[in-house]
Design a protein around this motif. Sequence first.
Motif, mmCIF file in Angstrom:
data_model
loop_
_atom_site.group_PDB
_atom_site.id
_atom_site.type_symbol
_atom_site.label_atom_id
_atom_site.label_comp_id
_atom_site.label_asym_id
_atom_site.label_seq_id
_atom_site.Cartn_x
_atom_site.Cartn_y
_atom_site.Cartn_z
ATOM 1 N N ASP B 183 0.825 -1.204 0.000
ATOM 2 C CA ASP B 183 0.000 0.000 0.000
ATOM 3 C C ASP B 183 0.859 1.255 0.000
ATOM 4 O O ASP B 183 0.424 2.329 -0.406
ATOM 5 N N GLU B 184 2.078 1.088 0.474
ATOM 6 C CA GLU B 184 2.947 2.263 0.598
ATOM 7 C C GLU B 184 3.494 2.715 -0.744
ATOM 8 O O GLU B 184 4.064 3.782 -0.853
ATOM 9 N N LEU B 209 5.590 10.209 3.410
ATOM 10 C CA LEU B 209 6.188 10.942 4.513
ATOM 11 C C LEU B 209 6.239 10.034 5.742
ATOM 12 O O LEU B 209 5.604 8.968 5.769
ATOM 13 N N GLU B 210 6.960 10.461 6.760
ATOM 14 C CA GLU B 210 7.068 9.668 7.993
ATOM 15 C C GLU B 210 5.684 9.376 8.590
ATOM 16 O O GLU B 210 5.455 8.307 9.141
ATOM 17 N N ASP B 211 4.774 10.343 8.464
ATOM 18 C CA ASP B 211 3.448 10.162 9.067
ATOM 19 C C ASP B 211 2.521 9.337 8.167
ATOM 20 O O ASP B 211 1.337 9.193 8.467
ATOM 21 N N HIS B 219 7.338 18.075 -2.049
ATOM 22 C CA HIS B 219 8.228 17.450 -1.055
ATOM 23 C C HIS B 219 9.560 17.056 -1.689
ATOM 24 O O HIS B 219 10.629 17.258 -1.115
ATOM 25 N N LEU B 220 9.465 16.453 -2.871
ATOM 26 C CA LEU B 220 10.685 16.027 -3.565
ATOM 27 C C LEU B 220 11.615 17.220 -3.801
ATOM 28 O O LEU B 220 12.814 17.173 -3.491
ATOM 29 N N LEU B 221 11.038 18.312 -4.308
ATOM 30 C CA LEU B 221 11.865 19.476 -4.622
ATOM 31 C C LEU B 221 12.429 20.111 -3.358
ATOM 32 O O LEU B 221 13.556 20.601 -3.350
ATOM 33 N N ASN B 222 11.646 20.070 -2.265
ATOM 34 C CA ASN B 222 12.172 20.589 -0.996
ATOM 35 C C ASN B 222 13.348 19.762 -0.496
ATOM 36 O O ASN B 222 14.293 20.281 0.079
ATOM 37 N N GLU B 223 13.268 18.438 -0.717
ATOM 38 C CA GLU B 223 14.368 17.582 -0.283
ATOM 39 C C GLU B 223 15.631 17.849 -1.091
ATOM 40 O O GLU B 223 16.739 17.865 -0.573
ATOM 41 N N LEU B 224 15.440 18.053 -2.396
ATOM 42 C CA LEU B 224 16.605 18.239 -3.267
ATOM 43 C C LEU B 224 17.177 19.645 -3.167
ATOM 44 O O LEU B 224 18.382 19.839 -3.210
ATOM 45 N N PHE B 225 16.288 20.622 -3.086
ATOM 46 C CA PHE B 225 16.728 22.024 -3.136
ATOM 47 C C PHE B 225 16.080 22.796 -1.986
ATOM 48 O O PHE B 225 15.167 23.593 -2.209
ATOM 49 N N PRO B 226 16.565 22.574 -0.762
ATOM 50 C CA PRO B 226 15.904 23.206 0.392
ATOM 51 C C PRO B 226 15.907 24.733 0.322
ATOM 52 O O PRO B 226 15.076 25.379 0.941
ATOM 53 N N ASN B 227 16.840 25.308 -0.460
ATOM 54 C CA ASN B 227 16.911 26.774 -0.501
ATOM 55 C C ASN B 227 16.177 27.395 -1.682
ATOM 56 O O ASN B 227 16.203 28.602 -1.867
#
Lengths: 139, 266
Positions: B183-184, B209-211, B219-227
């Motif tokens: 399911d994940e 996500l963890e939850d 989310h993907l883009l935040n992980e790759l390019f946090p700035n």
Amino acid sequence: MSEKEEEPQTGEASEPKTPDVAAEETNPNPDPPTTEPSSANNETPVASDKEKKIEVLLKATGDAPIMTKKKWTVPPDKTLGWISEFIKKFIKMGPEERLFLYINQTFAPAPDQTVKNIYDCYGTDGKLIIHYCKSQAWG
Amino acid sequence: MANDREVLREIWEGKVPVCFQLDPEEVYDLQAPDPFYLMVPRLSYFPLCTDKVRKHFMRHVQQEGQDKPENEMWLEFNGIPLKWHIPIGALLDLYHNDIQLPWNIVVHFRKFPEDVLMRCNNKEIVESHFLSCIKEADVLKHRGQLVSNMQKKDHNQLWLGLLNDKFDQFWAVNRKLMEATSDEGFKYIPFRCYISEDKYIQRLVKPLLEDGHRKTLKHLLNELFPNEETASVRTHGIIPSLDAPLQWLSEHLSYPDNFLHLILIT
């Protein structure tokens, strides 16, 4: 690429020996060839400080000669194609001979893939294991 | 998946008009050959659809040494050699800002740029690259279990489906590779995010996500390019919503090599 440390001799015992012994005896030079692709010397200090070098373990498979040194540290932005050229020179393969690299003993990465990308996805215990052979091993 | 099959079909049928022209310096005739126009599938690779282009221009270049491997045909756009191992659609998205349709591509038979391009003198090289990508993607999605349990004929079917532009043939096998085992969803999402033509980022990114909530493109883009707060991507000529779930994107917008090819826009 810089030398990390000599692989313990005991570690070699577990490697498949047969074809490699002869190749190693005729090729006993433990130092990297002077014509190896240059690395650290070309880097600007900024670039080399920016990201840590990655520890790479090069393992021969099939009929490829074992390298006298297996552990190396590589700047993260180097490509797999660069590593392939380095190995070819180290084990004295001709430029026309083909060398195949494998990750996870499963797939051949594209030559323009960076060491960093591959390490981030498939590195284990702080290092990246790359198998090399002279014929296609895992398809 | 069945209800979104139309998306797969739309993506598969994407084509782009290309105008191939021989490098004027390589013309050996008195008269320059006509340009060659072709609709090429976005999902394919250039060596799989340029046989006719080669035939058309071969007659007009120096015949001597034509069969030598160093005289392999290669393509260039705006002074940049085009990498044949990147799917055509991803190249198109990479150079989006500079391309006007038809896409003007220069054909060369001389001075192969060894340092930039891999040699590709036959289609088997494309095949092994393509299958290797599928294997790598399966290592990410299912720890490589599906692809290693497949038979050679399944691998052939994937390849022939792409080579001959047969949607049903390809998807009959690919559908198994695109099934989530739990399911994940997939273990990790296979993607390559291009910063430029010679740099892309590949990381382990889970679909959840963890939850337990689904991760989105944002989310993907935040992980790759946090700035980079305003980052988005282009793929298949569109800019997908940042709220699109990663698992859905992977199942529906992946290229036949089973990777998402995302081009960063900042």
